[in-house]
Design an enzyme around this catalytic site. Structure first.
Site, PDB file in Angstrom:
ATOM      1  N   THR A 156      18.815 -30.426   9.755  1.00 50.42           N
ATOM      2  CA  THR A 156      19.931 -31.071   9.058  1.00 50.42           C
ATOM      3  C   THR A 156      21.188 -30.207   9.094  1.00 50.42           C
ATOM      4  O   THR A 156      21.090 -28.986   9.237  1.00 50.42           O
ATOM      5  CB  THR A 156      19.524 -31.330   7.588  1.00 50.42           C
ATOM      6  N   ASP A 157      22.336 -30.851   8.885  1.00 51.94           N
ATOM      7  CA  ASP A 157      23.595 -30.078   8.818  1.00 51.94           C
ATOM      8  C   ASP A 157      23.668 -29.234   7.545  1.00 51.94           C
ATOM      9  O   ASP A 157      24.465 -28.304   7.458  1.00 51.94           O
ATOM     10  CB  ASP A 157      24.808 -31.012   8.928  1.00 51.94           C
ATOM     11  N   GLU A 158      22.827 -29.560   6.545  1.00 56.00           N
ATOM     12  CA  GLU A 158      22.938 -28.863   5.256  1.00 56.00           C
ATOM     13  C   GLU A 158      22.601 -27.375   5.345  1.00 56.00           C
ATOM     14  O   GLU A 158      22.952 -26.609   4.458  1.00 56.00           O
ATOM     15  CB  GLU A 158      22.031 -29.527   4.205  1.00 56.00           C
ATOM     16  N   TYR A 214      16.273 -27.687  -0.984  1.00 55.19           N
ATOM     17  CA  TYR A 214      15.990 -28.489   0.217  1.00 55.19           C
ATOM     18  C   TYR A 214      16.565 -27.810   1.461  1.00 55.19           C
ATOM     19  O   TYR A 214      15.848 -27.582   2.442  1.00 55.19           O
ATOM     20  CB  TYR A 214      16.584 -29.902   0.070  1.00 55.19           C
ATOM     21  N   LYS A 269      14.737 -26.139   4.808  1.00 54.03           N
ATOM     22  CA  LYS A 269      14.984 -26.582   6.188  1.00 54.03           C
ATOM     23  C   LYS A 269      15.478 -25.392   7.022  1.00 54.03           C
ATOM     24  O   LYS A 269      15.083 -25.231   8.178  1.00 54.03           O
ATOM     25  CB  LYS A 269      16.016 -27.714   6.225  1.00 54.03           C
TER      26      LYS A 269
HETATM   27  P1  NAD Z   1      12.069 -39.481   4.619  1.00 53.15           P
HETATM   28  O1  NAD Z   1      11.909 -38.787   3.306  1.00 53.15           O
HETATM   29  O2  NAD Z   1      12.521 -40.894   4.645  1.00 53.15           O
HETATM   30  O3  NAD Z   1      10.681 -39.430   5.418  1.00 53.15           O
HETATM   31  C1  NAD Z   1       9.882 -38.286   5.468  1.00 53.15           C
HETATM   32  C2  NAD Z   1       8.506 -38.690   5.993  1.00 53.15           C
HETATM   33  O4  NAD Z   1       7.697 -37.502   6.085  1.00 53.15           O
HETATM   34  C3  NAD Z   1       7.763 -39.678   5.091  1.00 53.15           C
HETATM   35  O5  NAD Z   1       7.200 -40.714   5.865  1.00 53.15           O
HETATM   36  C4  NAD Z   1       6.669 -38.838   4.448  1.00 53.15           C
HETATM   37  O6  NAD Z   1       5.499 -39.561   4.126  1.00 53.15           O
HETATM   38  C5  NAD Z   1       6.405 -37.798   5.535  1.00 53.15           C
HETATM   39  N1  NAD Z   1       5.842 -36.548   4.989  1.00 53.15           N
HETATM   40  C6  NAD Z   1       6.315 -35.837   3.933  1.00 53.15           C
HETATM   41  N2  NAD Z   1       5.510 -34.773   3.723  1.00 53.15           N
HETATM   42  C7  NAD Z   1       4.541 -34.813   4.664  1.00 53.15           C
HETATM   43  C8  NAD Z   1       3.433 -33.976   4.984  1.00 53.15           C
HETATM   44  N3  NAD Z   1       3.159 -32.897   4.237  1.00 53.15           N
HETATM   45  N4  NAD Z   1       2.666 -34.280   6.039  1.00 53.15           N
HETATM   46  C9  NAD Z   1       2.940 -35.396   6.785  1.00 53.15           C
HETATM   47  N5  NAD Z   1       3.948 -36.232   6.519  1.00 53.15           N
HETATM   48  C10 NAD Z   1       4.752 -35.938   5.473  1.00 53.15           C
HETATM   49  O7  NAD Z   1      13.011 -38.538   5.461  1.00 53.15           O
HETATM   50  P2  NAD Z   1      14.163 -38.905   6.519  1.00 53.15           P
HETATM   51  O8  NAD Z   1      15.415 -39.136   5.800  1.00 53.15           O
HETATM   52  O9  NAD Z   1      13.642 -39.909   7.459  1.00 53.15           O
HETATM   53  O10 NAD Z   1      14.287 -37.490   7.272  1.00 53.15           O
HETATM   54  C11 NAD Z   1      13.431 -37.182   8.364  1.00 53.15           C
HETATM   55  C12 NAD Z   1      13.781 -35.793   8.875  1.00 53.15           C
HETATM   56  O11 NAD Z   1      15.140 -35.760   9.274  1.00 53.15           O
HETATM   57  C13 NAD Z   1      13.619 -34.698   7.832  1.00 53.15           C
HETATM   58  O12 NAD Z   1      13.110 -33.552   8.457  1.00 53.15           O
HETATM   59  C14 NAD Z   1      15.048 -34.453   7.321  1.00 53.15           C
HETATM   60  O13 NAD Z   1      15.193 -33.125   6.893  1.00 53.15           O
HETATM   61  C15 NAD Z   1      15.842 -34.719   8.590  1.00 53.15           C
HETATM   62  N6  NAD Z   1      17.226 -35.197   8.396  1.00 53.15           N
HETATM   63  C16 NAD Z   1      17.478 -36.275   7.582  1.00 53.15           C
HETATM   64  C17 NAD Z   1      18.799 -36.754   7.473  1.00 53.15           C
HETATM   65  C18 NAD Z   1      19.131 -37.950   6.621  1.00 53.15           C
HETATM   66  O14 NAD Z   1      20.304 -38.261   6.460  1.00 53.15           O
HETATM   67  N7  NAD Z   1      18.165 -38.670   6.085  1.00 53.15           N
HETATM   68  C19 NAD Z   1      19.824 -36.121   8.172  1.00 53.15           C
HETATM   69  C20 NAD Z   1      19.521 -35.011   8.974  1.00 53.15           C
HETATM   70  C21 NAD Z   1      18.210 -34.573   9.093  1.00 53.15           C
HETATM   71  O1  DAU Z   2      23.452 -34.144   5.560  1.00 52.90           O
HETATM   72  C1  DAU Z   2      22.159 -34.519   5.910  1.00 52.90           C
HETATM   73  C2  DAU Z   2      21.347 -34.775   4.663  1.00 52.90           C
HETATM   74  O2  DAU Z   2      21.831 -35.992   4.100  1.00 52.90           O
HETATM   75  C3  DAU Z   2      19.849 -34.856   4.916  1.00 52.90           C
HETATM   76  O3  DAU Z   2      19.394 -33.616   5.394  1.00 52.90           O
HETATM   77  C4  DAU Z   2      19.106 -35.229   3.629  1.00 52.90           C
HETATM   78  O4  DAU Z   2      17.730 -35.396   3.905  1.00 52.90           O
HETATM   79  C5  DAU Z   2      19.682 -36.527   3.109  1.00 52.90           C
HETATM   80  O5  DAU Z   2      19.065 -36.866   1.883  1.00 52.90           O
HETATM   81  C6  DAU Z   2      21.199 -36.418   2.916  1.00 52.90           C
HETATM   82  O6  DAU Z   2      21.521 -35.521   1.827  1.00 52.90           O
HETATM   83  P1  DAU Z   2      22.663 -35.875   0.748  1.00 52.90           P
HETATM   84  O7  DAU Z   2      22.372 -35.123  -0.488  1.00 52.90           O
HETATM   85  O8  DAU Z   2      24.017 -35.757   1.351  1.00 52.90           O
HETATM   86  O9  DAU Z   2      22.358 -37.466   0.564  1.00 52.90           O
HETATM   87  P2  DAU Z   2      22.308 -38.403  -0.750  1.00 52.90           P
HETATM   88  O10 DAU Z   2      22.198 -39.798  -0.249  1.00 52.90           O
HETATM   89  O11 DAU Z   2      21.334 -37.918  -1.741  1.00 52.90           O
HETATM   90  O12 DAU Z   2      23.759 -38.208  -1.362  1.00 52.90           O
HETATM   91  C7  DAU Z   2      24.952 -38.475  -0.635  1.00 52.90           C
HETATM   92  C8  DAU Z   2      26.133 -38.079  -1.503  1.00 52.90           C
HETATM   93  O13 DAU Z   2      26.219 -38.987  -2.606  1.00 52.90           O
HETATM   94  C9  DAU Z   2      26.007 -36.703  -2.112  1.00 52.90           C
HETATM   95  O14 DAU Z   2      27.288 -36.101  -2.166  1.00 52.90           O
HETATM   96  C10 DAU Z   2      25.495 -36.959  -3.519  1.00 52.90           C
HETATM   97  C11 DAU Z   2      26.095 -38.300  -3.859  1.00 52.90           C
HETATM   98  N1  DAU Z   2      25.282 -39.176  -4.755  1.00 52.90           N
HETATM   99  C12 DAU Z   2      23.980 -39.412  -4.397  1.00 52.90           C
HETATM  100  C13 DAU Z   2      23.191 -40.214  -5.182  1.00 52.90           C
HETATM  101  C14 DAU Z   2      21.751 -40.463  -4.793  1.00 52.90           C
HETATM  102  C15 DAU Z   2      25.847 -39.759  -5.881  1.00 52.90           C
HETATM  103  O15 DAU Z   2      27.042 -39.559  -6.178  1.00 52.90           O
HETATM  104  N2  DAU Z   2      25.049 -40.542  -6.655  1.00 52.90           N
HETATM  105  C16 DAU Z   2      23.737 -40.805  -6.362  1.00 52.90           C
HETATM  106  O16 DAU Z   2      23.068 -41.527  -7.125  1.00 52.90           O
END
Ligand code: NAD
Ligand code: DAU
Length: 373
Positions: free
Chosen positions: A137-139, A179, A183
């Protein structure tokens, strides 16, 4: 099946993972795609209903922290490529329960790496034709400043207004949340396995994804559902934090390209040059939901409720993905306006998918989470 390649996708029942599984299963009928997922609260096999009976698809319920099971599975399916997405992914949960994040994201990744090392090193050809692709992730890069000049019209996505300050592949890791710390740690282990043992690895760091099948604890699906039901929209702090949004299918396309054409040991940033202040994107979502539900556009603005800020809330994320464009020719295929329209429509048309998740146990969790804000 006599497969050309056998690929293990971890976390394939989650949001991004399900899009990656779908893309690989449909685009590569001669590959065996093994989806390994523990099915935590975030994993949902309904995300893959359309491909669950495909002849080149297998689902295995397993925990990436179960070393013996992972070793068996790698050998059983003769896995030659791993795309590792399984993780705990929600920042707010990591603030409440950091241990689970260390277990899955750090130990789970290390276990997967070690199991792959032992299996691949036991083969006559060793690491030839193998790849461990880690999705990050970018975080991990920390947070950027807000350089938006005063007086710039809001509701715009143009990245130019925020200046030239971006996360690049060379940016120093400075994670802030449990988190992102977990990562970052997993990224370090992946690089260590390349540098120490010569394992072919690649890492990508992507910005915020949006699109169908995202668990409704994340901003966009949560707010779409709340607007539909006219529930308050909890905006953290002043809503001024900036995120860089990418349509999930474009992320999956980038993963496909990098899996096949990326250079071993490289890092690629993935993002859409699409920055939005939270409050601006929230207003776009409100207007879109209202319009698609036949309400007066903007009538639900009064659901916006400012709540206590997230602890350690990163101010701004912005990805520079020019390396990926320059070296592999990747660009997002969807403009944001089109992506958000498709996304809102999808959630409104798939209310049963949403209701299935938001009823019962999750409802209680959500109430507890927000009660104290
Ligand atoms: P998500 O939470 O929707 O899905 C995660 C999946 O991993 C789920 O299906 C869960 O059951 C599975 N999982 C969790 N723990 C496990 C374990 N111990 N063994 C096997 N499976 C397990 O997550 P997402 O948003 O789809 O993110 C997927 C990946 O991409 C993550 O690694 C996250 O860090 C990365 N990522 C997410 C975003 C975003 O915006 N969502 C952005 C950049 C990177
Ligand atoms: O940048 C990549 C990341 O983006 C991924 O690595 C993470 O897995 C993914 O969850 C996401 O993280 P964020 O914390 O940016 O996403 P989230 O949707 O939780 O929140 C987006 C923004 O909105 C953040 O600044 C927090 C804010 N927020 C979020 C929620 C859930 C609110 O203001 N209210 C809310 O209820």
């Amino acid at each position: 099946m006599n497969a050309k390649r056998s690929i293990l996708i971890t976390g394939g029942a989650g949001f991004i993972g399900s899009h990656v599984v779908r893309l690989f299963v449909t685009k590569y009928p001669d590959y065996l795609i093994v989806n390994l997922d523990k099915l935590t609260y975030a994993g949902n096999l309904a995300n893959l209903k359309d491909i669950e009976n495909a002849p080149n698809y297998r689902f295995v319920r397993a925990d990436i922290c179960d070393f013996d099971r992972i070793r068996e599975l790698l050998a059983e399916y003769r896995i030659d490529g791993i795309i590792h997405l399984a993780a705990e992914s929600h920042v707010d949960r990591s603030i409440k329960d950091p241990f689970t994040f260390a277990r899955t994201n750090v130990m789970g990744t290390l276990i997967l790496l070690q199991a792959a090392k032992l299996y691949w090193e036991s083969l006559p050809e060793g690491y030839d034709g193998k790849l461990f692709y880690h999705i990050s992730t970018d975080e991990v890069y920390g947070a950027l400043e807000l350089t938006k000049p005063e007086g710039v019209k809001s509701d715009i996505s143009a990245h130019e207004v925020y200046g030239d300050d971006f996360f690049r592949e060379t940016t120093k890791y400075t994670p802030h949340s449990p988190y992102s710390a977990s990562k970052a740690s997993s990224d370090h282990f992946v690089r260590a396995f390349h540098d120490t043992y010569g394992m072919p690895t690649v890492i990508t760091n992507c910005s915020n994804n949006y699109g169908p099948y995202q668990f409704p604890e994340k901003l966009i699906p949560l707010f779409i559902n709340n607007i539909r039901h006219r529930k308050p929209l909890p905006v953290y702090g002043k809503g001024e934090n900036v995120r860089d949004w990418l349509y999930v299918v474009d992320h999956a396309r980038a993963i496909d390209l990098i899996f096949h054409k990326g250079k071993v040991a490289e890092t690629y940033n993935i993002g859409g040059f699409n920055e939005w202040k939270n409050i601006d994107i929230i207003k776009v979502v409100i207007r879109t939901v209202d319009r698609l539900l036949g309400r007066t556009e903007g009538e639900d603005m009064d659901l916006i409720t400012y709540v206590t800020d997230r602890a350690g809330h990163d101010l701004r994320y912005a990805i520079d993905s020019t390396k990926l464009k320059r070296e592999l020719g990747w660009e997002p295929s969807l403009q944001f306006e089109e992506g958000i329209e498709k996304t809102v429509k999808w959630y409104l048309e798939n209310q049963a998918w949403m209701d299935n998740i938001t009823s019962g146990e999750y409802e209680k969790y959500y109430e507890d989470m927000y009660k104290n804000r």
